[in-house]
Design a protein around this motif. Sequence first.
Motif, PDB file in Angstrom:
ATOM      1  N   ILE A 206     -11.527 -19.509   1.793  1.00  0.00           N
ATOM      2  CA  ILE A 206     -12.917 -19.890   1.518  1.00  0.00           C
ATOM      3  C   ILE A 206     -13.493 -20.802   2.604  1.00  0.00           C
ATOM      4  O   ILE A 206     -14.568 -20.517   3.145  1.00  0.00           O
ATOM      5  N   PRO A 207     -12.818 -21.918   2.978  1.00  0.00           N
ATOM      6  CA  PRO A 207     -13.389 -22.721   4.080  1.00  0.00           C
ATOM      7  C   PRO A 207     -13.453 -21.961   5.387  1.00  0.00           C
ATOM      8  O   PRO A 207     -14.331 -22.216   6.218  1.00  0.00           O
ATOM      9  N   ASN A 208     -12.551 -21.004   5.602  1.00  0.00           N
ATOM     10  CA  ASN A 208     -12.587 -20.198   6.820  1.00  0.00           C
ATOM     11  C   ASN A 208     -13.852 -19.341   6.867  1.00  0.00           C
ATOM     12  O   ASN A 208     -14.543 -19.285   7.888  1.00  0.00           O
ATOM     13  N   ILE A 209     -14.161 -18.679   5.747  1.00  0.00           N
ATOM     14  CA  ILE A 209     -15.362 -17.846   5.696  1.00  0.00           C
ATOM     15  C   ILE A 209     -16.622 -18.706   5.781  1.00  0.00           C
ATOM     16  O   ILE A 209     -17.587 -18.358   6.464  1.00  0.00           O
ATOM     17  N   LEU A 210     -16.611 -19.841   5.091  1.00  0.00           N
ATOM     18  CA  LEU A 210     -17.771 -20.733   5.144  1.00  0.00           C
ATOM     19  C   LEU A 210     -17.995 -21.266   6.556  1.00  0.00           C
ATOM     20  O   LEU A 210     -19.125 -21.542   6.957  1.00  0.00           O
ATOM     21  N   GLY A 211     -16.909 -21.407   7.326  1.00  0.00           N
ATOM     22  CA  GLY A 211     -17.035 -21.900   8.689  1.00  0.00           C
ATOM     23  C   GLY A 211     -17.684 -20.916   9.633  1.00  0.00           C
ATOM     24  O   GLY A 211     -18.232 -21.299  10.676  1.00  0.00           O
ATOM     25  N   ILE A 212     -17.642 -19.619   9.287  1.00  0.00           N
ATOM     26  CA  ILE A 212     -18.260 -18.604  10.139  1.00  0.00           C
ATOM     27  C   ILE A 212     -19.761 -18.822  10.234  1.00  0.00           C
ATOM     28  O   ILE A 212     -20.368 -18.668  11.295  1.00  0.00           O
TER      29      ILE A 212
END
Length: 335
Positions: A206-212
Amino acid sequence: MSLELEDVTWPTGDVFEDFLFVFRRCLAKYLDIGEDMNVPDDFTQSELQTGKWWRHLLAGGIAGAFSRTCTAPLDRLKVFLQVNPTRENMVRCLARMINEGGINGLWRGNGINVIKIAPESAIKFAAYEQVKRLIKGEKKNQPLEIHERFIAGASAGAISQTVIYPLEVLKTRLALRKTGQYLGILDAARKIYAREGLKCFYKGYIPNILGIVPYAGIDLAVYETLKKKYISKYQANNSQPGILLLLACGSTSCTLGQVCSYPLALVRTRLQAQERSAKGAEGTMSGVFRDIVQREGFRGLYRGITPNFIKVIPAVSISYVVYEYASRSLGVNMT
């Protein structure tokens, strides 16, 4: 064949402008200089019809693999600093890594990092093209607006990251492993699955996708805005941006994008590094974020960002040179 990138035509006849044209196309389309969230650029219709796009992807994969291998120690140092809650500096952390695993240990996790380049690039490009077609609809001949390109790029990044994310988790675990802990990539995957189950391969997703979203959006928007403002100001003189200005625009946009998205990347890495499923708040994005702020302060959200910035210049330089020779060997020109 003459290929255009906005107002610049290849070749321009000026060696510095030609270099910058090649540099920015590679930077936007093929190279990973930060957290694997770059927005892919467009291939031309000629490249798509002749099938040369796959050669560009292959050359980009070779360049990316070579540059990542050369800068792998900095990447592993960044991961160590991200997961280490103490205020250890880079020199001490590097010395500890060498003492534990020797010089060769600095490249732990690089194999899986190289393996994921090709499928990640291919999936990202394919998804980007499909999302663009959906956005354009009937307006096939009209160029995308900046917000539409951002949506397409962010969507493509999210799709590719979803598919290859288990490899990201493996990369982090292999980078942090102790000597003799795993025999290789397959052994690590088997042991991690047996101990923690399939769900562990999507820790930190989730934080990885939000970081995009902040990285891709800020990087693209700031670069385009700075460059267009310069062009509009000097358009009366038919002047094109010089190499120093465009490099400054690219560096500024990349830096701002990383600064805004880095805390999410840090939380993602902390979650990926958890050996077992943490219970309660410790295993959630908000729990890890809160724990970092309480223990290390807001500065703790940027642990490891220095080696991340240090690796940008050598990574891009090495990638450019390798891509140049790889593309020539495959029979395609830098475009």
